[in-house]
Design a protein around this motif. Structure first.
Motif, PDB file in Angstrom:
ATOM      1  N   ARG A 265       1.399  -1.127  -0.339  1.00  0.00           N
ATOM      2  CA  ARG A 265      -0.054   0.180   0.156  1.00  0.00           C
ATOM      3  C   ARG A 265       0.612   1.494  -0.221  1.00  0.00           C
ATOM      4  N   ASP A 268       2.101   2.239  -3.643  1.00  0.00           N
ATOM      5  CA  ASP A 268       0.860   2.384  -4.347  1.00  0.00           C
ATOM      6  C   ASP A 268       0.603   3.789  -3.795  1.00  0.00           C
ATOM      7  N   TYR A 269       1.038   4.310  -2.596  1.00  0.00           N
ATOM      8  CA  TYR A 269       1.204   5.706  -2.892  1.00  0.00           C
ATOM      9  C   TYR A 269       2.248   6.359  -3.661  1.00  0.00           C
ATOM     10  N   ASP A 309       1.096  15.775   2.323  1.00  0.00           N
ATOM     11  CA  ASP A 309       0.309  15.105   1.275  1.00  0.00           C
ATOM     12  C   ASP A 309       0.732  13.693   1.637  1.00  0.00           C
ATOM     13  N   GLY A 313      -1.829  10.453   2.778  1.00  0.00           N
ATOM     14  CA  GLY A 313      -2.026   9.796   1.986  1.00  0.00           C
ATOM     15  C   GLY A 313      -1.575   8.251   2.069  1.00  0.00           C
ATOM     16  N   LEU A 314      -1.131   7.975   3.177  1.00  0.00           N
ATOM     17  CA  LEU A 314      -0.433   7.490   3.662  1.00  0.00           C
ATOM     18  C   LEU A 314      -1.648   6.353   4.917  1.00  0.00           C
ATOM     19  N   ARG A 317      -3.835   4.815   3.076  1.00  0.00           N
ATOM     20  CA  ARG A 317      -3.766   3.560   2.867  1.00  0.00           C
ATOM     21  C   ARG A 317      -3.856   2.633   3.678  1.00  0.00           C
TER      22      ARG A 317
END
Length: 399
Positions: A265, A268-269, A309, A313-314, A317
């Protein structure tokens, strides 16, 4: 509401940090703590360890340093000179009323006053007597002085702390003292339970260095298993990658990828799912093997992104992430307010009428911690406490 240790009386002959950390915790849990302070030195050494100091309403410096206050709430300060016969008699009389005695003199340092564990336990077999020293009551180093810095050095933690190519580094706070105080608390509570079940007190021999060695935990055991010296990792983790600080465009963030699904994940970020599929990085053992190459890629991808950010973002996820707060940022957070980790305790003899302190982290549903007494001025409770015990206030040679 009564605290868990309501009715327990603690005679505290300790000073500086390890012993006071323990007795503050016992006090928070409801115990009555009698802090004995030496008139010859104007009390606990840490009263002078500043700045910063709290000021009185007129702007004059008080004997309440930030260092002293951090470990001395919920105590009564009693000025007693144990080097005098009158002072020794006072301590013996107080020990007769106490459940716990705690001291951090050098081994045998109290024997000449008749206040050592053997003497007081003989007179009062139900006492729990805790002795804290640098290296313990036995061993070739027993007579060496013990300070947090020496414990961190001798006990190995400094060899593990700092940048890989830098100097050994101590932890910023007196963590060896604090953890020793925590072990002292555990030992005292265990001994009190034994005493309540059997009527039998006991002596607790606790060494600053021993307690520091005990919390080498995985790094210490890894050395014992391999026989190899462990290397400093800076902010990296010895056995997990990526698990460290990273530089963002406007500060630093912490990213703690604890397993391979979190790592996927995370990739993915980053917009790099290939990093999760590449056999060089797909598993944690592979990431350990290729640490340098992978971290260089990650650092480049994060350096142009903002902290906000990255964190947003994390978190979206479900990858563990967070900021590196300054103390100002920390104590301004809603989380600190919600958990009661910053408190103010009233004192009408200081500027502003209160002193700010760090709260106790224990949240007990039936016997919560209480904040009853602000950190005391030197000797402020001498007359009241001794009178309540039926002792003459002038019998302690306090001067």
């Amino acid at each position: 509401m009564a605290g868990a240790l309501d009715g327990v009386k603690v005679l505290d002959l300790s000073r500086i940090l390890a012993g006071p950390t323990c007795t503050q915790l016992l006090g928070d849990l409801g115990a009555e703590v009698w802090k004995i302070e030496n008139p010859a030195s104007d009390g606990d050494d840490t009263r002078k360890w500043g700045p910063p100091f709290v000021e009185d309403p007129d702007g004059a410096r008080t004997d309440l340093s930030a260092y002293f206050m951090c470990a001395n709430r919920n105590k009564r300060s009693i000025a007693v000179d144990i080097a005098t016969p009158g002072g020794q008699a006072t301590i013996r009389a107080m020990a007769a009323e106490a459940d716990v005695v705690i001291e951090n003199f050098k081994p045998d340092g109290l024997k000449k006053y008749g206040l050592d564990h053997a003497s007081l336990l003989m007179a009062h077999p139900r006492l729990v007597y805790c002795s804290i020293s640098g290296y313990g009551q036995t061993g070739p180093n027993r007579d060496k002085p013990g300070y947090d810095l020496m414990a961190q050095g001798f006990g190995g933690i400094m060899s593990l702390t700092g940048e890989p190519e830098g100097r050994p580094m101590k932890v910023a706070v007196g963590i060896a003292d604090v953890m020793c105080g925590m072990y002292a608390t555990v030992g005292i509570l265990a001994a009190l339970r034994h005493r309540d079940a059997t009527g039998e007190g006991q002596h607790i021999d606790l060494a600053l260095v021993d307690s520091q060695i005990s919390w080498l935990i995985n790094e210490g055991v890894a050395h014992l298993v391999t026989g190899k010296e462990r290397k400093r990792q800076g902010n990296e983790h010895a056995t997990i990658v990526p698990y460290q600080t990273f530089e963002a465009a406007d500060g630093h963030v912490l990213i703690a990828v604890g397993n391979d699904s979190q790592y996927a994940r995370f990739c993915d970020y980053l917009g790099r799912p290939d990093l999760a599929e590449n056999p060089d990085y797909a598993t944690n053992p592979a990431r350990i093997q290729n640490r340098s190459k992978l971290l260089k890629i990650i650092e480049g991808l994060l350096a142009e992104r903002s902290m906000a950010d990255i964190i947003a973002g994390l978190e979206a996820r479900k990858v563990p992430v967070g900021p590196v707060n300054t103390l100002g940022q920390l104590f301004a957070t809603d989380q600190v307010a919600a958990r009661g980790m910053k408190i103010d305790m009233a004192r009408d003899d200081v500027a502003g009428g209160a002193v700010p302190l760090i709260g106790n982290p224990l949240k007990l549903s039936k016997t919560p911690v209480t904040y009853r007494h602000a950190p005391p001025r030197f000797g402020q409770d001498t007359a009241d406490v001794l009178a309540a015990l039926g002792l003459l206030p002038d019998s302690n040679d306090a001067g």
